[in-house]
Design a protein around this motif. Structure first.
Motif, short mmCIF file in Angstrom:
data_model
loop_
_atom_site.label_atom_id
_atom_site.label_comp_id
_atom_site.label_asym_id
_atom_site.label_seq_id
_atom_site.Cartn_x
_atom_site.Cartn_y
_atom_site.Cartn_z
N GLY A 9 0.85 -1.19 0.00
CA GLY A 9 0.00 0.00 0.00
C GLY A 9 0.88 1.23 0.00
O GLY A 9 2.11 1.15 -0.13
N ALA A 10 0.24 2.38 0.15
CA ALA A 10 0.92 3.67 0.01
C ALA A 10 2.15 3.80 0.92
O ALA A 10 3.10 4.52 0.61
N GLY A 11 2.15 3.10 2.04
CA GLY A 11 3.26 3.22 2.99
C GLY A 11 4.60 2.81 2.43
O GLY A 11 5.63 3.34 2.84
N GLU A 15 8.44 6.78 1.86
CA GLU A 15 9.82 7.27 2.02
C GLU A 15 10.46 7.65 0.69
O GLU A 15 11.57 8.16 0.66
N ARG A 22 -4.09 8.17 4.43
CA ARG A 22 -4.78 8.33 5.73
C ARG A 22 -3.84 8.70 6.86
O ARG A 22 -4.26 8.72 8.01
N TRP A 28 -6.07 12.24 1.71
CA TRP A 28 -7.48 12.42 2.10
C TRP A 28 -7.62 13.37 3.29
O TRP A 28 -8.70 13.56 3.81
N GLN A 86 -1.71 -1.96 -4.18
CA GLN A 86 -2.84 -1.02 -4.24
C GLN A 86 -2.37 0.32 -4.82
O GLN A 86 -3.19 1.20 -5.10
N ASN A 87 -1.08 0.44 -4.97
CA ASN A 87 -0.49 1.71 -5.42
C ASN A 87 -0.61 1.87 -6.93
O ASN A 87 -0.54 0.88 -7.68
N PHE A 146 -13.30 5.36 -6.43
CA PHE A 146 -14.23 4.86 -5.41
C PHE A 146 -15.58 4.59 -6.06
O PHE A 146 -16.08 5.39 -6.84
N GLY A 170 2.88 -1.52 4.45
CA GLY A 170 2.43 -0.13 4.31
C GLY A 170 1.01 0.05 3.81
O GLY A 170 0.76 0.85 2.91
N THR A 171 0.08 -0.70 4.42
CA THR A 171 -1.32 -0.47 4.07
C THR A 171 -2.16 -0.47 5.34
O THR A 171 -1.94 -1.27 6.25
N LEU A 173 -5.11 -1.35 5.41
CA LEU A 173 -6.09 -2.44 5.26
C LEU A 173 -7.51 -1.93 5.53
O LEU A 173 -8.30 -2.58 6.22
N LYS A 197 3.05 1.71 12.30
CA LYS A 197 1.89 1.81 13.20
C LYS A 197 1.11 0.50 13.25
O LYS A 197 -0.10 0.49 13.51
N GLU A 212 8.19 -1.28 11.82
CA GLU A 212 9.32 -0.54 11.25
C GLU A 212 8.84 0.20 10.01
O GLU A 212 7.86 -0.21 9.36
N LYS A 213 9.56 1.23 9.63
CA LYS A 213 9.33 1.84 8.31
C LYS A 213 9.75 0.83 7.25
O LYS A 213 10.65 0.01 7.47
N ALA A 214 9.13 0.94 6.09
CA ALA A 214 9.40 -0.03 5.03
C ALA A 214 10.87 -0.06 4.63
O ALA A 214 11.44 -1.14 4.41
#
Ligand code: APR
Length: 231
Positions: A9-11, A15, A22, A28, A86-87, A146, A170-171, A173, A197, A212-214
């Motif tokens: 995902g976007a996460g 970086e 979100r 958004w 999803q990117n 959407f 990085g999603t 979900l 997160k 961790e960060k990606a």
């Protein structure tokens, strides 16, 4: 060769400098998706929609893949790596990954508004009102808005079923049907989720959370998986 399925995902692109949706500074938070990313928005104000995707496409041309994207490409030396993203960016492609399914489309492509099989690469960053397909209809961003169906969801379900290892990166979900893919994962598959997160309440068995960060978590996991296979 074992099969690893990766759901991104976007996460994973954060970086590299691409906004997520979100997080606090996410897209958004700046735009209402109903105004820039829906068929109704396109009917109401196509120029605003074009501007939204042109801004994101211009940003994409100025950024590069990060160590997370490159680590997934590296992983192909030891595993069959099947990416479901999803990117709409092309950072997985630019990092060298070879098996990529874009669930929500590709921002660097345009599609006819009368024949969805007519898809074209966009040269540069700008798609304009007046850019027409070979049948004379307006071109639109080749992305899933959407309220629109996700054409490749059945293919993605088949891919997730083939996994011996699953890595979610990085999603939030939060958006279905993509978010529901994990329910089709084999219970025997070992699953990892990389997100700073990451919360413990995912109802997924056999899930290892990596907070961790990606750009840190993905190369570390790739090294671990690659060294295991080397034994
Ligand atoms: N590394 C890893 N994960 C990160 C990082 C990072 N550096 N920075 C943020 N994240 C995590 C966030 O904690 C969050 O869980 O990435 C996730 C981003 O979530 P969203 O912004 O909701 O993005 P995503 O899950 O891809 O959204 C799904 O929603 O709006 C639609 O079509 C759009 O494809 C998108 C879909």
């Amino acid at each position: 060769m074992k099969t690893i399925v990766v759901l991104t995902g976007a996460g994973i692109s954060a970086e590299s400098g691409i906004s997520t949706f979100r997080d606090d500074n996410g897209l958004w938070r700046q735009y209402r998706f109903e105004e820039v990313a829906s068929p109704e928005a396109w009917a109401r104000d196509p120029q605003l929609v074009m501007d939204f995707y042109n801004m994101r496409r211009k940003q994409l041309l100025e950024v590069s893949p990060n160590p997370a994207h490159y680590a997934l490409s590296e992983l192909e030396k030891k595993f069959r790596v099947r990416i479901i993203t999803q990117n709409v960016d092309d950072l997985h492609e630019r990092a060298g990954s070879t098996e990529i399914l874009h669930l929500h489309g590709e921002i660097r492509k345009a599609r006819s508004t009368v024949d969805e099989d007519l898809v074209y690469d966009i040269k540069g960053w700008e798609l304009k009102l007046g850019d027409l397909c070979e049948k004379g209809s307006q071109l639109r961003p080749h992305v899933v808005w959407f309220g629109e169906p996700v054409p490749h969801i059945m293919k993605a379900t088949g891919i997730i079923r083939s996994a011996e290892i699953i890595i979610v990166i990085g999603t939030s979900l939060k958006v279905y049907p993509a978010a529901g893919l994990l329910q089709y994962a084999p219970s025997s598959a070992v699953k990892y989720l990389i997100d700073p997160k990451a919360m413990p309440e995912y109802h997924v068995r056999n899930l290892h959370l990596i907070r961790e960060k990606a750009s840190v978590g993905v190369p570390d996991l790739v090294r671990e998986l690659s060294s295991e296979i080397a034994k």
